[in-house]
Design a protein around this motif. Structure first.
Motif, PDB file in Angstrom:
ATOM      1  N   THR A  85      22.871 -25.126  46.570  1.00 17.60           N
ATOM      2  CA  THR A  85      23.770 -26.055  47.252  1.00 17.60           C
ATOM      3  C   THR A  85      23.241 -27.489  47.331  1.00 17.60           C
ATOM      4  O   THR A  85      23.987 -28.434  47.042  1.00 17.60           O
ATOM      5  N   PRO A  86      21.977 -27.736  47.726  1.00 25.13           N
ATOM      6  CA  PRO A  86      21.521 -29.124  47.827  1.00 25.13           C
ATOM      7  C   PRO A  86      21.590 -29.917  46.507  1.00 25.13           C
ATOM      8  O   PRO A  86      22.173 -31.013  46.502  1.00 25.13           O
ATOM      9  N   PRO A  87      21.038 -29.421  45.397  1.00 22.15           N
ATOM     10  CA  PRO A  87      21.163 -30.240  44.180  1.00 22.15           C
ATOM     11  C   PRO A  87      22.609 -30.420  43.738  1.00 22.15           C
ATOM     12  O   PRO A  87      22.983 -31.484  43.223  1.00 22.15           O
ATOM     13  N   HIS A  88      23.425 -29.403  43.954  1.00 21.76           N
ATOM     14  CA  HIS A  88      24.833 -29.508  43.605  1.00 21.76           C
ATOM     15  C   HIS A  88      25.512 -30.609  44.422  1.00 21.76           C
ATOM     16  O   HIS A  88      26.189 -31.487  43.873  1.00 21.76           O
ATOM     17  N   PHE A  89      25.311 -30.578  45.726  1.00 19.29           N
ATOM     18  CA  PHE A  89      26.009 -31.525  46.588  1.00 19.29           C
ATOM     19  C   PHE A  89      25.370 -32.907  46.556  1.00 19.29           C
ATOM     20  O   PHE A  89      26.064 -33.926  46.660  1.00 19.29           O
ATOM     21  N   TRP A  90      24.045 -32.978  46.432  1.00 17.59           N
ATOM     22  CA  TRP A  90      23.398 -34.291  46.358  1.00 17.59           C
ATOM     23  C   TRP A  90      23.805 -35.040  45.099  1.00 17.59           C
ATOM     24  O   TRP A  90      23.883 -36.272  45.118  1.00 17.59           O
ATOM     25  N   ALA A  91      24.045 -34.322  44.026  1.00 20.00           N
ATOM     26  CA  ALA A  91      24.532 -34.990  42.813  1.00 20.00           C
ATOM     27  C   ALA A  91      25.879 -35.662  43.100  1.00 20.00           C
ATOM     28  O   ALA A  91      26.128 -36.809  42.695  1.00 20.00           O
ATOM     29  N   LEU A  92      26.748 -34.961  43.822  1.00 20.57           N
ATOM     30  CA  LEU A  92      28.037 -35.540  44.203  1.00 20.57           C
ATOM     31  C   LEU A  92      27.833 -36.710  45.165  1.00 20.57           C
ATOM     32  O   LEU A  92      28.515 -37.746  45.059  1.00 20.57           O
ATOM     33  N   ALA A  93      26.899 -36.564  46.085  1.00 25.94           N
ATOM     34  CA  ALA A  93      26.653 -37.619  47.070  1.00 25.94           C
ATOM     35  C   ALA A  93      26.062 -38.874  46.422  1.00 25.94           C
ATOM     36  O   ALA A  93      26.283 -39.988  46.915  1.00 25.94           O
ATOM     37  N   ILE A  94      25.305 -38.719  45.342  1.00 30.09           N
ATOM     38  CA  ILE A  94      24.818 -39.891  44.606  1.00 30.09           C
ATOM     39  C   ILE A  94      26.004 -40.675  44.059  1.00 30.09           C
ATOM     40  O   ILE A  94      26.068 -41.907  44.156  1.00 30.09           O
ATOM     41  N   ARG A  95      26.952 -39.949  43.489  1.00 34.96           N
ATOM     42  CA  ARG A  95      28.134 -40.591  42.914  1.00 34.96           C
ATOM     43  C   ARG A  95      28.955 -41.306  43.989  1.00 34.96           C
ATOM     44  O   ARG A  95      29.479 -42.404  43.753  1.00 34.96           O
ATOM     45  N   TYR A  96      29.058 -40.714  45.165  1.00 33.99           N
ATOM     46  CA  TYR A  96      29.881 -41.290  46.236  1.00 33.99           C
ATOM     47  C   TYR A  96      29.015 -41.801  47.383  1.00 33.99           C
ATOM     48  O   TYR A  96      29.416 -41.742  48.551  1.00 33.99           O
ATOM     49  N   ARG A  97      27.853 -42.331  47.043  1.00 33.07           N
ATOM     50  CA  ARG A  97      26.923 -42.830  48.055  1.00 33.07           C
ATOM     51  C   ARG A  97      27.570 -43.883  48.953  1.00 33.07           C
ATOM     52  O   ARG A  97      27.400 -43.865  50.175  1.00 33.07           O
ATOM     53  N   GLU A  98      28.299 -44.820  48.371  1.00 35.62           N
ATOM     54  CA  GLU A  98      28.924 -45.883  49.160  1.00 35.62           C
ATOM     55  C   GLU A  98      29.958 -45.310  50.132  1.00 35.62           C
ATOM     56  O   GLU A  98      30.109 -45.814  51.246  1.00 35.62           O
ATOM     57  N   ASP A  99      30.663 -44.279  49.716  1.00 37.83           N
ATOM     58  CA  ASP A  99      31.628 -43.621  50.596  1.00 37.83           C
ATOM     59  C   ASP A  99      30.946 -43.077  51.848  1.00 37.83           C
ATOM     60  O   ASP A  99      31.381 -43.324  52.974  1.00 37.83           O
ATOM     61  N   TYR A 100      29.878 -42.311  51.635  1.00 37.73           N
ATOM     62  CA  TYR A 100      29.179 -41.712  52.769  1.00 37.73           C
ATOM     63  C   TYR A 100      28.535 -42.780  53.645  1.00 37.73           C
ATOM     64  O   TYR A 100      28.508 -42.654  54.876  1.00 37.73           O
ATOM     65  N   SER A 101      28.035 -43.833  53.044  1.00 38.89           N
ATOM     66  CA  SER A 101      27.446 -44.923  53.805  1.00 38.89           C
ATOM     67  C   SER A 101      28.501 -45.608  54.663  1.00 38.89           C
ATOM     68  O   SER A 101      28.266 -45.905  55.848  1.00 38.89           O
ATOM     69  N   ARG A 102      29.670 -45.856  54.102  1.00 40.08           N
ATOM     70  CA  ARG A 102      30.755 -46.499  54.834  1.00 40.08           C
ATOM     71  C   ARG A 102      31.200 -45.647  56.022  1.00 40.08           C
ATOM     72  O   ARG A 102      31.547 -46.166  57.089  1.00 40.08           O
TER      73      ARG A 102
END
Length: 319
Positions: A205-222
């Motif tokens: 789960t972590p590498p799977h989801f962190w890969a997605l979170a890298i792509r949408y980093r600005e979204d999560y930061s906002r």
């Protein structure tokens, strides 16, 4: 399709009855849109992957095909349970979903469903899911189903997600529960084999989801969500992805001597090599300051998990 000709309408007589028919035609697409919005609350694409892990666990537990009614009940109950957890997740996260590009299309973010409607919908799905599992399979499976819903909604969504960068590491345990539920639905008990499969999904789960979170980093930061790629340096994120990829593969290979044969071992080893290679490639590109292309790892990790669990079923039937 042909239509029977009708006589021209007479003013004052034939025109008035046409209004209800027109209104009915307008209501139909609106009703379909509302139903589609409620279905979207359940996040069907996520449910598909959860079911892919459930059925092979049941096949391994039964050492072949389980009773058909157990499979149907578990799949229906599992679908309803995952839909419940996802709908309640949408209810809790409706404020931040509206801020993120990735989730801005969700029904609550677009005001296609009321918050109260989503809450009631999620609770009803959960109650029906637990009742289905308990009445048709057994109450251990029902208890695990209830625990999975509660863990995802309360522990991950409400307690961890907005407070710690380790949110997906521990919160992701909810996504591991289908293998335990599937196994217990067949056997009425638990064993080491489903625990190992739980571990595969847990470390995946972590590498799977962190890969997605890298792509949408600005979204999560906002949105103020402290996903690891938001709060840590890219190279640290890449290193942790590599570590968890290796842990995923090594855990998957534990199942080989424990409960499977050589066919599973070969297939899991090949799939694991692809996952580890992709994780190292992401790390290498990150270290060089290049575009990490995280979505390549994200999509490959989906295929990896499905492949490994299908390999469990294939090996069971081949032995």
């Amino acid at each position: 399709m042909t239509q029977t000709p009708v006589a021209p309408a007479r003013a004052g007589l034939d025109e008035a009855p046409a209004a209800p028919r027109k209104a009915a035609k307008l209501r139909s697409p609106r009703t379909r849109g509302r139903l589609a919005a409620y279905v979207a609350l359940t996040k069907p694409r996520i449910i598909e992957l959860l079911l892919v892990t459930t059925l092979p666990a049941m096949i391994l537990a039964a050492d072949g095909l389980p009773e058909w009614w157990v499979v149907v009940a578990t799949m229906v109950g599992g679908t309803l349970a995952a839909g419940s957890a996802n709908a309640l997740n949408c209810y809790v996260d409706r404020d931040i979903d509206a801020l993120m590009r990735r989730t801005g299309h969700r029904p609550l973010a677009r005001h296609e469903v009321s918050p109260r409607g989503a809450l009631v919908f999620g609770i009803v799905l959960g109650v029906v899911a637990v009742a289905t599992m308990g009445l048709i399979t057994n109450w251990l499976a029902a208890g695990l189903t209830a625990a999975a819903i509660a863990f995802y909604v309360v522990v991950y969504t409400m307690l961890l997600k907005r407070r710690t960068a380790q949110n997906i590491v521990w919160g992701g345990a909810a996504g591991c529960m289908p293998v335990l539920i599937g196994w217990s639905a067949v056997t009425g008990s638990l064993a080491w084999a489903p625990v190992v499969l739980f571990g595969v999904v847990f470390f995946w789960t972590p590498p799977h989801f962190w890969a997605l979170a890298i792509r949408y980093r600005e979204d999560y930061s906002r949105a103020g969500v402290p996903m690891l790629p938001v709060v840590a340096e890219p190279i640290r994120v890449a290193r942790e992805i590599v570590v968890y990829a290796w842990l995923t593969v090594l855990t998957s290979l534990v199942l080989w001597p424990l409960a499977t044969g050589w066919m599973y071992g070969v297939l899991a080893l090949g799939a694991g090599a692809a996952l580890v290679f992709a994780a190292h490639r992401l790390h290498r590109r990150t270290a060089r300051g290049l575009d990490a292309k995280p979505m390549q790892l994200f999509h490959l990790s989906n295929s990896y998990l499905a492949f490994v669990f299908v390999a469990v079923a294939i090996d069971t039937f081949a032995r």
